[in-house]
Motif scaffolding. Structure first.
Motif, PDB file in Angstrom:
ATOM      1  N   LEU A  70       0.828  -1.210   0.000  1.00 43.70           N
ATOM      2  CA  LEU A  70       0.000   0.000   0.000  1.00 43.70           C
ATOM      3  C   LEU A  70       0.861   1.258   0.000  1.00 43.70           C
ATOM      4  N   GLN A  73       2.380   1.873  -3.425  1.00 45.33           N
ATOM      5  CA  GLN A  73       1.382   2.349  -4.385  1.00 45.33           C
ATOM      6  C   GLN A  73       0.788   3.708  -3.985  1.00 45.33           C
ATOM      7  N   LEU A  75      -1.134   4.389  -1.455  1.00 44.81           N
ATOM      8  CA  LEU A  75      -2.529   4.198  -1.113  1.00 44.81           C
ATOM      9  C   LEU A  75      -2.797   4.335   0.378  1.00 44.81           C
TER      10      LEU A  75
END
Length: 77
Positions: A70, A73, A75
């Motif tokens: 995460l 990315q 995110l």
């Protein structure tokens, strides 16, 4: 909010509400003997709190790997 988070949140809310009501002497879980109502309520509250904490945090090896993905990315915070 995903389904699992919603269920964990509801279970924790109900357990905490029940714990408060039992502590105030306002509510007893129907069908349970008085002497272990408080014990049952405490076990449910502790169990749901641990479950919610474990599920919402990256404490396992798999969870830590997921957190890294995460982050890579962008995110997560």
């Amino acid at each position: 909010m995903d389904r699992g988070t919603l269920i964990r949140t509801l279970v924790l809310f109900i357990a905490l509400l029940n714990q408060i009501l039992v502590a105030c002497g306002l509510y007893k879980i129907p069908g349970t003997p008085e002497q272990w109502t408080e014990v049952l309520s405490t076990v449910v509250t502790a169990g749901s709190a641990i479950w919610a904490w474990f599920k919402n945090n990256y404490v396992t090896a798999k969870g830590k790997r997921q957190k890294e993905v995460l982050k890579q990315q962008n995110l997560t915070k």
